[in-house]
Write an enzyme that holds these catalytic residues in place. Structure first.
Site, PDB file in Angstrom:
ATOM      1  N   ARG A  12      26.593  29.636 -13.897  1.00 50.78           N
ATOM      2  CA  ARG A  12      25.372  30.192 -13.307  1.00 50.78           C
ATOM      3  C   ARG A  12      25.510  31.682 -13.001  1.00 50.78           C
ATOM      4  O   ARG A  12      24.985  32.177 -12.005  1.00 50.78           O
ATOM      5  CB  ARG A  12      24.985  29.421 -12.031  1.00 50.78           C
ATOM      6  CG  ARG A  12      24.710  27.948 -12.236  1.00 50.78           C
ATOM      7  CD  ARG A  12      23.522  27.698 -13.169  1.00 50.78           C
ATOM      8  NE  ARG A  12      23.394  26.268 -13.427  1.00 50.78           N
ATOM      9  CZ  ARG A  12      24.015  25.633 -14.415  1.00 50.78           C
ATOM     10  NH1 ARG A  12      24.787  26.318 -15.258  1.00 50.78           N
ATOM     11  NH2 ARG A  12      23.847  24.342 -14.602  1.00 50.78           N
ATOM     12  N   SER A  54      16.833  23.341  -8.602  1.00 56.33           N
ATOM     13  CA  SER A  54      18.001  23.233  -7.726  1.00 56.33           C
ATOM     14  C   SER A  54      18.101  24.490  -6.866  1.00 56.33           C
ATOM     15  O   SER A  54      18.283  25.584  -7.384  1.00 56.33           O
ATOM     16  CB  SER A  54      19.266  23.065  -8.565  1.00 56.33           C
ATOM     17  OG  SER A  54      19.198  21.890  -9.345  1.00 56.33           O
ATOM     18  N   GLU A  73      20.697  29.373  -5.208  1.00 56.58           N
ATOM     19  CA  GLU A  73      20.598  29.747  -6.621  1.00 56.58           C
ATOM     20  C   GLU A  73      19.453  30.722  -6.869  1.00 56.58           C
ATOM     21  O   GLU A  73      19.619  31.682  -7.628  1.00 56.58           O
ATOM     22  CB  GLU A  73      20.436  28.487  -7.481  1.00 56.58           C
ATOM     23  CG  GLU A  73      20.504  28.750  -8.961  1.00 56.58           C
ATOM     24  CD  GLU A  73      20.677  27.476  -9.778  1.00 56.58           C
ATOM     25  OE1 GLU A  73      20.210  27.475 -10.935  1.00 56.58           O
ATOM     26  OE2 GLU A  73      21.269  26.504  -9.287  1.00 56.58           O
TER      27      GLU A  73
END
Length: 351
Positions: free
Chosen positions: A160, A239, A343
């Site tokens: 990520r 998420s 995130e």
């Protein structure tokens, strides 16, 4: 190129949250994107880049500067090479590759947002990451005021993360190129256990591309991860927290906390993350800390379908959302000694 003043930004985000921008520019070509960025840099104007808005948390006061909505279009398939303009809708691009019989991104079906965001976040789900198929990224380098092409290695991809995320004020992604696989209508080997189970096969097997995509879409929809304007469980950024990656010592301490709280028989999820590190599940942590599906009484709540998604139930403010996120972070840390990291990118606010 369209220009608006005191323009609302909430409609451009999947959270449907955030105040207005002083100026909103919508650019439909690479040249327009570069011109808008150069103008902001030349005048010292703060610049906010917006693609599909699926990874943004914008403060209630909005953005005092220029918001640039990148809406460029262009999709080219040449053999197994796919080139996408940054503003292309990612889910539509995945559908095109499946129709063309090309494997490599089929398990990334249904992910909201634009193609230009995929290398920034190194988007991944259900056993696939874009870093495994991206060959190069064309971007505007704001520091050197030139258009550059970065190879896969130069993108510095990790979980990520990427060079673009590490240097958010430097690069503006314009185009992304992928090398896919012609597997005669079959998927790439399935690497995610849940997907393999749902298809009735073993991890590592291949299935028909359409079966892989349709199964992923069904799994995502069951978790509220496919956009639906009538379903508030999808008014989210997907998420909200990344899965924590711990050192061996950190994981040992974490396991001790789990045993103290849940009993000696409780075993937290653990996956190798390279360099002697271990990845565990943010969703598991949130649930075991007491934040179950549907948690909350206000206008921002945990999804009723997935504990990893924080949602706007229709009347929330960004502060409502952040208050819930902070409560979850504090609760998980108190329970297990692990600090969750958001995130989505925050604009004008901090978690």
């Amino acid at each position: 190129m369209q220009e608006l003043h005191d323009a609302p930004l909430a409609p451009l985000t999947t959270f449907r949250l955030g105040g207005p921008a002083t100026r909103l520019i919508t650019a439909t070509t690479d040249a327009e994107v570069i011109a808008a960025v150069r103008d902001a840099d030349d005048t010292g104007t703060p610049l906010l880049l917006i693609g599909g808005g699926s990874n943004l948390v914008i403060g209630d006061k909005g953005f005092d500067g220029t918001a640039l909505h990148i809406a460029s279009r262009g999709l080219t398939l040449d053999g197994t090479t796919l080139e996408l303009a940054a503003g292309e809708i990612w889910s539509d691009a995945v559908a095109r590759t499946v129709e063309a019989g090309l494997a490599g991104v089929e398990c990334l079906a249904g992910i909201p947002g634009s193609a230009g965001a995929t290398p920034i976040q190194n988007v991944g789900a259900y056993g696939q990451e874009v870093s495994s198929t991206i060959t190069e990224v064309t971007a505007y380098d704001r520091r050197n005021r030139e258009t550059v092409t970065l190879s896969n290695a130069a993108c510095d991809f990790s979980y990520r993360n990427s060079r673009f995320k590490a240097e958010p004020e430097r690069y503006v992604v314009l185009r992304v190129r992928f090398r896919l696989e012609d597997a005669r209508g079959f998927s790439a080997p399935l690497r995610y256990a849940e997907t393999a189970r749902a298809l009735g096969v073993e991890a590592g097997d291949r299935v028909r591309l359409t079966a892989a995509r349709d199964t992923v879409l069904k799994l995502r929809a069951g978790k509220g991860m496919v956009l639906n304007p009538d379903d508030h469980d999808t008014w989210s950024a997907g998420s909200f927290f990344t899965n924590p990656i711990l050192t061996d010592d950190e994981f040992t301490a974490f396991r001790s906390r789990v045993a103290e709280r849940l009993g000696d028989s409780a075993e937290p999820p653990a996956f190798p993350a390279g360099d002697g590190r271990i990845k565990t599940s943010a969703a598991w942590l949130i649930d075991r800390a007491g934040f179950t599906k549907g948690y909350g009484t206000g206008p921002a709540r945990i999804s009723t379908k997935h504990t990893l998604a924080l949602t706007n139930r229709g009347e929330a403010t960004t502060e409502d959302l952040l208050a819930l996120a902070r409560e979850v972070v504090a609760g998980v840390h108190d329970a297990f000694g692990v600090t969750l990291v958001n995130e989505p990118v925050t604009v004008g606010v901090r978690l």
